[in-house]
Motif scaffolding. Sequence first.
Motif, short mmCIF file in Angstrom:
data_model
loop_
_atom_site.label_atom_id
_atom_site.label_comp_id
_atom_site.label_asym_id
_atom_site.label_seq_id
_atom_site.Cartn_x
_atom_site.Cartn_y
_atom_site.Cartn_z
N ASP A 29 0.86 -1.13 0.08
CA ASP A 29 -0.04 -0.07 -0.10
C ASP A 29 0.96 1.13 -0.02
OD1 ASP A 29 -2.26 -1.50 0.15
OD2 ASP A 29 -2.08 -1.77 2.30
N THR A 30 1.99 1.24 0.86
CA THR A 30 2.84 2.41 0.82
C THR A 30 3.51 2.68 -0.66
OG1 THR A 30 3.23 2.16 3.22
CG2 THR A 30 4.58 3.41 2.16
N ALA A 31 4.10 1.23 -1.03
CA ALA A 31 4.61 1.55 -2.35
C ALA A 31 3.83 2.15 -3.69
CB ALA A 31 5.11 0.31 -2.69
N ASP A 32 2.32 1.61 -3.22
CA ASP A 32 1.27 1.99 -4.21
C ASP A 32 1.13 3.68 -4.08
OD1 ASP A 32 0.47 -0.27 -5.08
OD2 ASP A 32 -1.15 -0.60 -3.94
N MET A 33 1.05 4.20 -2.89
CA MET A 33 1.18 5.76 -2.68
C MET A 33 2.24 6.30 -3.06
SD MET A 33 -0.95 7.87 -1.93
CE MET A 33 -2.16 7.08 -1.00
N THR A 34 3.52 5.79 -2.79
CA THR A 34 4.65 6.45 -3.50
C THR A 34 4.61 6.73 -4.81
OG1 THR A 34 5.86 5.36 -1.48
CG2 THR A 34 7.15 6.53 -3.42
N MET A 35 4.21 5.40 -5.72
CA MET A 35 4.29 5.82 -7.07
C MET A 35 3.02 6.64 -7.59
SD MET A 35 6.07 4.11 -9.55
CE MET A 35 5.84 5.26 -10.84
N ALA A 36 2.06 7.03 -6.73
CA ALA A 36 1.06 7.65 -6.97
C ALA A 36 1.55 9.06 -6.80
CB ALA A 36 -0.33 7.65 -6.10
N LEU A 37 2.22 9.46 -5.81
CA LEU A 37 2.77 10.79 -5.75
C LEU A 37 3.97 11.22 -6.64
CD1 LEU A 37 3.27 10.94 -1.76
CD2 LEU A 37 1.79 12.48 -3.18
N ILE A 38 4.74 10.30 -7.13
CA ILE A 38 5.32 10.59 -8.18
C ILE A 38 4.86 10.95 -9.35
CG2 ILE A 38 7.37 9.44 -10.06
CD1 ILE A 38 8.22 7.58 -7.53
N ILE A 67 9.65 -1.63 1.34
CA ILE A 67 8.79 -0.85 0.67
C ILE A 67 9.77 -0.29 -0.66
CG2 ILE A 67 7.81 1.49 0.76
CD1 ILE A 67 7.04 0.98 3.78
N GLY A 68 10.94 0.00 -0.22
CA GLY A 68 11.86 0.53 -1.44
C GLY A 68 11.96 -0.68 -2.47
N GLN A 69 11.99 -1.73 -2.21
CA GLN A 69 11.90 -2.93 -3.26
C GLN A 69 10.44 -2.95 -3.91
OE1 GLN A 69 13.85 -6.64 -2.15
NE2 GLN A 69 15.01 -5.63 -0.64
N ALA A 70 9.43 -2.90 -3.38
CA ALA A 70 8.03 -2.92 -4.06
C ALA A 70 7.99 -1.75 -4.66
CB ALA A 70 6.97 -2.75 -2.67
N LEU A 71 8.56 -0.63 -4.40
CA LEU A 71 8.46 0.61 -5.40
C LEU A 71 9.17 0.54 -6.47
CD1 LEU A 71 7.86 3.68 -5.92
CD2 LEU A 71 9.95 4.24 -4.60
N ALA A 72 10.36 -0.01 -6.64
CA ALA A 72 11.27 -0.38 -7.60
C ALA A 72 10.47 -1.38 -8.54
CB ALA A 72 12.71 -1.05 -7.05
N ARG A 73 9.71 -2.36 -8.04
CA ARG A 73 9.10 -3.27 -9.01
C ARG A 73 8.19 -2.35 -9.89
NH1 ARG A 73 9.34 -6.56 -4.25
NH2 ARG A 73 7.15 -6.17 -3.90
N ARG A 74 7.27 -1.52 -9.12
CA ARG A 74 6.22 -0.85 -9.88
C ARG A 74 7.07 0.26 -10.84
NH1 ARG A 74 4.68 -2.42 -5.38
NH2 ARG A 74 2.36 -2.62 -4.54
N ALA A 75 8.04 0.81 -10.32
CA ALA A 75 8.89 1.97 -11.28
C ALA A 75 9.16 1.29 -12.44
CB ALA A 75 9.83 2.55 -10.30
N ARG A 76 9.82 0.01 -12.13
CA ARG A 76 10.36 -0.48 -13.78
C ARG A 76 9.21 -0.69 -14.72
NH1 ARG A 76 11.74 -5.85 -12.81
NH2 ARG A 76 12.29 -5.84 -14.92
N ALA A 77 7.98 -0.77 -14.08
CA ALA A 77 6.81 -0.97 -14.88
C ALA A 77 6.25 0.16 -15.77
CB ALA A 77 5.64 -1.68 -14.40
N PHE A 78 6.79 1.25 -15.20
CA PHE A 78 6.83 2.81 -15.75
C PHE A 78 7.89 3.10 -16.49
CE2 PHE A 78 3.14 2.62 -12.70
CZ PHE A 78 2.30 3.69 -13.26
N GLY A 79 9.03 2.30 -16.84
CA GLY A 79 9.94 2.65 -17.56
C GLY A 79 11.18 3.26 -16.91
#
Length: 331
Positions: free
Chosen positions: A107-116, A161-173
Amino acid sequence: MTKKKPLVVVTRRLPDVIETRMAELFDVRLNHDDAPMRQADLIEAVKTADVLVPTITDVIDSAVLAQAGPQLRLIANFGAGVDHIDVQQALARGVTVTNTPGVLTEDTADMTMALILAVARRIAEGARVVPDDEWTGWSPTWMLGRRITGKRLGIVGMGRIGQALARRARAFGLSIHYHNRRRVSAATEQALEATYWESLDQMLARMDIISVNCPHTPATYHLLSARRLKLLKPSAIIVNTARGEIIDETAMSRMLEANELSGAGLDVFEHAPAVNPRLLKLARANKVVLLPHLGSATIESRHDMGEKVILNIQTFMDGHRPPDRILPSML
């Protein structure tokens, strides 16, 4: 003879299903009106409780712990961060401390990606335009944001959380970079296609987006200091879903005012719940996106956190080591 139930004092309102389960298992005192406890209230609680269940809004410092009765044996924190608890003092008094790690990671990784995305693409600003009746139609040059694909993301703190964010961020290029107290395994780096920077200073100078995902400890207080913030490119943005104290807010605000940073997305604040007036002014000028600590605020996360608290209490009271015990070496 029936075993006496432990007295469990819960400092804030928790989900109904969790409070109901606690009432079944323990002699529980609940906070029905959800008002944050004052220090005097916390002192009264630790004088009588066998178990205290605090949250981030409760400062369990040496002054509170000094008043604890001999029956207080466990502080089962509802939350992952324990920077509001004097863990060393608690352990010195024979009080075990536990937390609720893992269940709020996604959930925190989702919110971090949302803020980016919100900062880069001006989503919060755009969302205000239509209801405020300020939109007059599409224009090719109006409210232009920044593309994130192909940009460099620097993650400060490569834990769960950092690793969960990294997985999401890779999908966004995004290109993944990180600084951490300890380098993660080669297998994790390979899976995340992440580049490790031993020097935080060198990483900061080369990133387009910085995400703060490390815990707040004495070593990370103002980790992003005025000096380090000056290393960032003027086009860079900062996102923080960890703890407000990790960034020198005043220095960051000055840089945003002077257009020395492109923007910021903050879910946490240095003196929460108070928010720096300079940040509020910047939010009104659409230079920052401010959220009221929503990182782990999902129904699923709150239920899972409560279940972890209950499991920690039950395990401890059964005479076993609780699964989420906090040790000084972890801080």
